[in-house]
Design a protein around this motif. Structure first.
Motif, PDB file in Angstrom:
ATOM      1  N   SER A  42       0.819  -1.211   0.000  1.00 40.35           N
ATOM      2  CA  SER A  42       0.000   0.000   0.000  1.00 40.35           C
ATOM      3  C   SER A  42       0.856   1.267   0.000  1.00 40.35           C
ATOM      4  CB  SER A  42      -0.933   0.010   1.215  1.00 40.35           C
ATOM      5  OG  SER A  42      -1.873  -1.032   1.131  1.00 40.35           O
ATOM      6  N   HIS A  43       2.054   1.186   0.588  1.00 36.17           N
ATOM      7  CA  HIS A  43       2.932   2.356   0.623  1.00 36.17           C
ATOM      8  C   HIS A  43       3.506   2.676  -0.752  1.00 36.17           C
ATOM      9  CE1 HIS A  43       2.782   1.550   4.970  1.00 36.17           C
ATOM     10  NE2 HIS A  43       3.075   2.825   5.101  1.00 36.17           N
ATOM     11  N   PHE A  44       3.321   1.772  -1.702  1.00 36.19           N
ATOM     12  CA  PHE A  44       3.783   2.036  -3.066  1.00 36.19           C
ATOM     13  C   PHE A  44       2.652   2.566  -3.956  1.00 36.19           C
ATOM     14  CE2 PHE A  44       7.190  -0.506  -1.490  1.00 36.19           C
ATOM     15  CZ  PHE A  44       8.303  -0.102  -2.209  1.00 36.19           C
ATOM     16  N   ARG A  45       1.502   2.818  -3.362  1.00 35.48           N
ATOM     17  CA  ARG A  45       0.375   3.373  -4.120  1.00 35.48           C
ATOM     18  C   ARG A  45       0.296   4.873  -3.846  1.00 35.48           C
ATOM     19  NH1 ARG A  45      -2.900  -0.622  -6.032  1.00 35.48           N
ATOM     20  NH2 ARG A  45      -4.715   0.719  -6.159  1.00 35.48           N
ATOM     21  N   SER A  46       0.205   5.656  -4.908  1.00 33.85           N
ATOM     22  CA  SER A  46       0.242   7.119  -4.801  1.00 33.85           C
ATOM     23  C   SER A  46      -1.173   7.690  -4.883  1.00 33.85           C
ATOM     24  CB  SER A  46       1.099   7.697  -5.935  1.00 33.85           C
ATOM     25  OG  SER A  46       1.011   9.102  -5.983  1.00 33.85           O
ATOM     26  N   TYR A  47      -1.520   8.503  -3.887  1.00 34.24           N
ATOM     27  CA  TYR A  47      -2.839   9.145  -3.843  1.00 34.24           C
ATOM     28  C   TYR A  47      -2.665  10.648  -3.628  1.00 34.24           C
ATOM     29  CZ  TYR A  47      -5.020   4.545  -3.127  1.00 34.24           C
ATOM     30  OH  TYR A  47      -5.453   3.247  -3.264  1.00 34.24           O
ATOM     31  N   ILE A  48      -3.570  11.417  -4.217  1.00 32.97           N
ATOM     32  CA  ILE A  48      -3.724  12.843  -3.899  1.00 32.97           C
ATOM     33  C   ILE A  48      -5.211  13.093  -3.718  1.00 32.97           C
ATOM     34  CG2 ILE A  48      -3.441  15.224  -4.685  1.00 32.97           C
ATOM     35  CD1 ILE A  48      -1.057  14.420  -6.254  1.00 32.97           C
ATOM     36  N   ASP A  49      -5.562  13.694  -2.611  1.00 34.97           N
ATOM     37  CA  ASP A  49      -6.973  13.983  -2.308  1.00 34.97           C
ATOM     38  C   ASP A  49      -7.829  12.724  -2.386  1.00 34.97           C
ATOM     39  OD1 ASP A  49      -6.219  16.655  -2.102  1.00 34.97           O
ATOM     40  OD2 ASP A  49      -6.730  17.101  -4.180  1.00 34.97           O
ATOM     41  N   GLY A  50      -7.231  11.583  -2.020  1.00 31.34           N
ATOM     42  CA  GLY A  50      -7.957  10.319  -2.044  1.00 31.34           C
ATOM     43  C   GLY A  50      -8.111   9.721  -3.425  1.00 31.34           C
ATOM     44  N   ILE A  51      -7.500  10.336  -4.439  1.00 29.70           N
ATOM     45  CA  ILE A  51      -7.607   9.858  -5.822  1.00 29.70           C
ATOM     46  C   ILE A  51      -6.333   9.115  -6.185  1.00 29.70           C
ATOM     47  CG2 ILE A  51      -7.919  10.535  -8.230  1.00 29.70           C
ATOM     48  CD1 ILE A  51      -9.232  13.133  -7.074  1.00 29.70           C
TER      49      ILE A  51
END
Length: 619
Positions: A42-51
């Protein structure tokens, strides 16, 4: 793409530079990723504003992040960067609208503009993936771009671009970009614009091109001739199960095979790659929301192990299978079989030999790449001891076990097939060993994870004996052992469970590849007709098809009638020459690796359904 670390390269996650708009480009040198900073998948997944932006820190992630920050829109998930060139819209997340995208080939009379996506084709330095960058400045003789995952060096002189690419204007005002590497190809640039002038006009596929064609091989006198090599363990086991050198259990289908168009094959490849990414996103989402995870009806005591399995980024998927319905009515996915799926050998090996034996030459084997892709997937695992293939005493599992053994050995590893569990024993140190005294450390299994979970549901007295090692090792002892790496990993319990399907529909509403699915019956499903499916099941058991008039079209009984159920929009398989035909696509490491078909005289594909040969037409 990755490159060998050289002097001046920055470790994973370090800033390489800052692009216009304040968007940081990060090093993607995965070999240097710090487990303390990036401890889980999960730490390799990139999110901004939950997107969700993408996988850290790949080129596609940077492009989506740059567009979101600077433009307020993003393009949909793609598995490979080169696929962006065929996208036709972006999603404006502020106004919840779709905006047109158009693609322009390298050499187009329409120049790129700042904010365009620059796309490389697969091949060369961008093997299999292609590459994407953002164009930030355009001149007569060059462009400037920003990007990620091209190299790991800091941008020089604190400049706000990663590199310049030479340009040249032709006699017709055509704009050409030089490929920095002679082994790679720039496809062109993708622009958000409503003006299609000079854009690439992609052919809109004819709906008929998605129809599956039923074909017959010529009776060349070879029907009763052997064509599988019984000196090979897997082929011998297959001949034993089929009671002869044949693909079909029915004599009337001995010469039958199926053919799909190149357009359909490309659509299946794209759908497979995209859907895998979607299922992985939904898996991560389900594990992060306990109220949704409860829908999967998994034993409470293994939830922590599932999360640990998902968190371990080295705990990768080797292979999996999607089931599709495909016809002129569209392409829809039924479900994802990540755990102990079947039909690998039929597609990777047997159908190709069948096509060759019967001299079917008007196309190519749709599974011809699967074996080599599996070998490559195994090589990436960096296994340091023997691999044990565990199987039940079942004829189908026997040939699959031997087939996978051949792929593992081709990858350079030692492999041992174990039939049943009676030959396993405990060591004095509490490890599990085979009959030769070799410790069980790496396992590929034909058993489903659910079989091991059923052992956890035993009565307490029996479970205590299991825990105290007073009984021989059980399947659960092996598969739930923290010291044993299992393929396919435990986290595949999530995407393989049909409870994932309603979650997918909520995350990707109205997606063209998905069928409307819910945990409860609703009025929309009643209008379309629906399929009742247990959230856990195998071989079509306990599935029921009901039309819009509430008439039961087909049903199959089994041992999963007491499991929780989901309700999926009815989208029947095409019936071709009195057989219902289901397309299956196979993955290796989450990417498309081949296709096959399963057929049945009933509307529900089951354990006894035949796998006939599938060919891609040259036309």
């Amino acid at each position: 793409m990755t490159k060998h670390n050289v002097t001046g390269d920055l470790p994973f996650g370090e800033a390489l530079g800052i692009a216009p708009g304040g968007v940081i480009s990060y090093s993607s040198d995965y070999d240097t990723a710090d487990d303390a900073i990036y401890p889980s998948r999960s730490h390799f997944r990139s999110y901004i504003d939950g997107i969700y932006m993408g996988y850290k820190w790949q080129c596609v992630e940077f492009a989506r992040r740059w567009l979101y920050i600077n433009k307020g829109y993003i393009f949909n998930d793609v598995a490979m960067a080169y696929e962006i060139f065929r996208l036709n819209y972006v999603r404006d997340l502020v106004n919840n609208t779709e905006l047109s995208l158009h693609s322009f080939q390298n050499g187009s009379q329409r120049r790129p503009e700042a904010g365009c996506l620059l796309i490389w084709d697969e091949g060369g330095e961008f093997e299999e993936t292609g590459h994407v960058a953002i164009i930030t400045e355009v001149f007569d003789d060059k462009i400037r771009i920003v990007e990620q995952n091209q190299d790991f060096g800091k941008w020089p002189n604190e400049q706000d671009f990663s590199r310049e690419i030479k340009a040249k204007i032709g006699n017709k005002n055509d704009y050409w970009l030089h490929c920095p590497s002679g082994k790679s190809t720039i496809l062109g640039w993708v622009m958000q614009t409503g003006d299609p002038k000079h854009a690439v006009l992609f052919d809109v596929p004819d709906k008929q091109s998605f129809n599956i064609l039923s074909c017959s091989a010529k009776d060349n006198g070879k029907v009763n001739s052997p064509w599988l090599n019984i000196a090979n363990d897997d082929e011998n086991a297959f001949v034993d199960m089929m009671q002869g050198h044949k693909l079909s259990s029915s004599p009337s289908n001995e010469l039958n095979y199926y053919q799909i168009s190149t357009v359909a094959k490309e659509a299946l490849e794209s759908a497979t790659d995209e859907l895998h990414q979607m299922f992985m996103h939904a898996t991560d989402y389900a594990l992060a929301h306990p109220e949704l995870l409860a829908k999967f009806a998994l034993p409470e005591q293994i939830l922590a192990k599932i999360r640990t399995s998902w968190a371990n980024r080295r705990n990768q998927l080797i292979t999996s299978r999607f089931d599709f319905a495909m016809s002129e009515n569209g392409l829809k996915v039924y479900e994802y079989n990540c755990d102990s799926a079947s039909c690998y050998m039929e597609v990777a090996k047997v159908q190709g030999k069948w096509l060759k034996h019967f001299e079917v030459k008007d196309g190519y084997d749709a599974g011809s790449d699967l074996f080599n892709r599996l070998v490559k997937a195994w090589k990436s695992c960096k296994i340091n001891s023997i691999v044990h293939v565990l199987q039940d005493d079942d004829p189908e599992e026997t040939y699959h076990a031997f087939f996978m053994k051949s792929a593992i050995e081709a990858a350079g590893y030692k492999c041992e097939v174990i039939k049943g569990l009676s030959s396993l024993s405990w060591t004095a140190d509490g490890d599990i060993q085979d009959c030769h005294g070799d410790s069980i450390k790496w396992v590929w299994k034909t058993w489903a994870w659910e079989t091991a979970l059923d052992e956890l549901r035993l009565d307490d007295s029996h479970q205590q004996q299991v825990n105290e090692h007073t009984l021989p090792p059980t399947l659960a002892d092996v598969l739930l052992n923290d010291d044993i790496m299992v393929f396919e990993p435990m986290w595949t319990l999530i995407p393989s469970n049909k409870a994932i399907l309603p979650i997918l529909c909520s995350l990707f509403p109205n997606h063209p590849l998905l069928l409307n699915t819910d945990f409860e019956m609703n009025s929309e499903l009643e209008k379309t007709g629906y399929v009742v499916k247990p959230i856990v099941g195998r071989c079509g058991a306990n599935i029921q098809l009901i039309d819009q008039d509430k008439k039961v079209l087909a049903e199959k009984f089994g041992q999963f009638e007491n499991r929780e159920k989901i309700y999926q929009q009815l989208f029947a398989l095409p019936c071709i020459d009195n057989l219902y035909v289901q397309i299956c696509t196979f993955t290796a490491q989450g990417n498309y690796a081949g296709s096959g078909v399963r057929v049945d005289p009933t509307m529900i594909i089951g354990q006894d359904s035949d796998c006939l040969a599938l060919q891609v037409s040259h036309k």
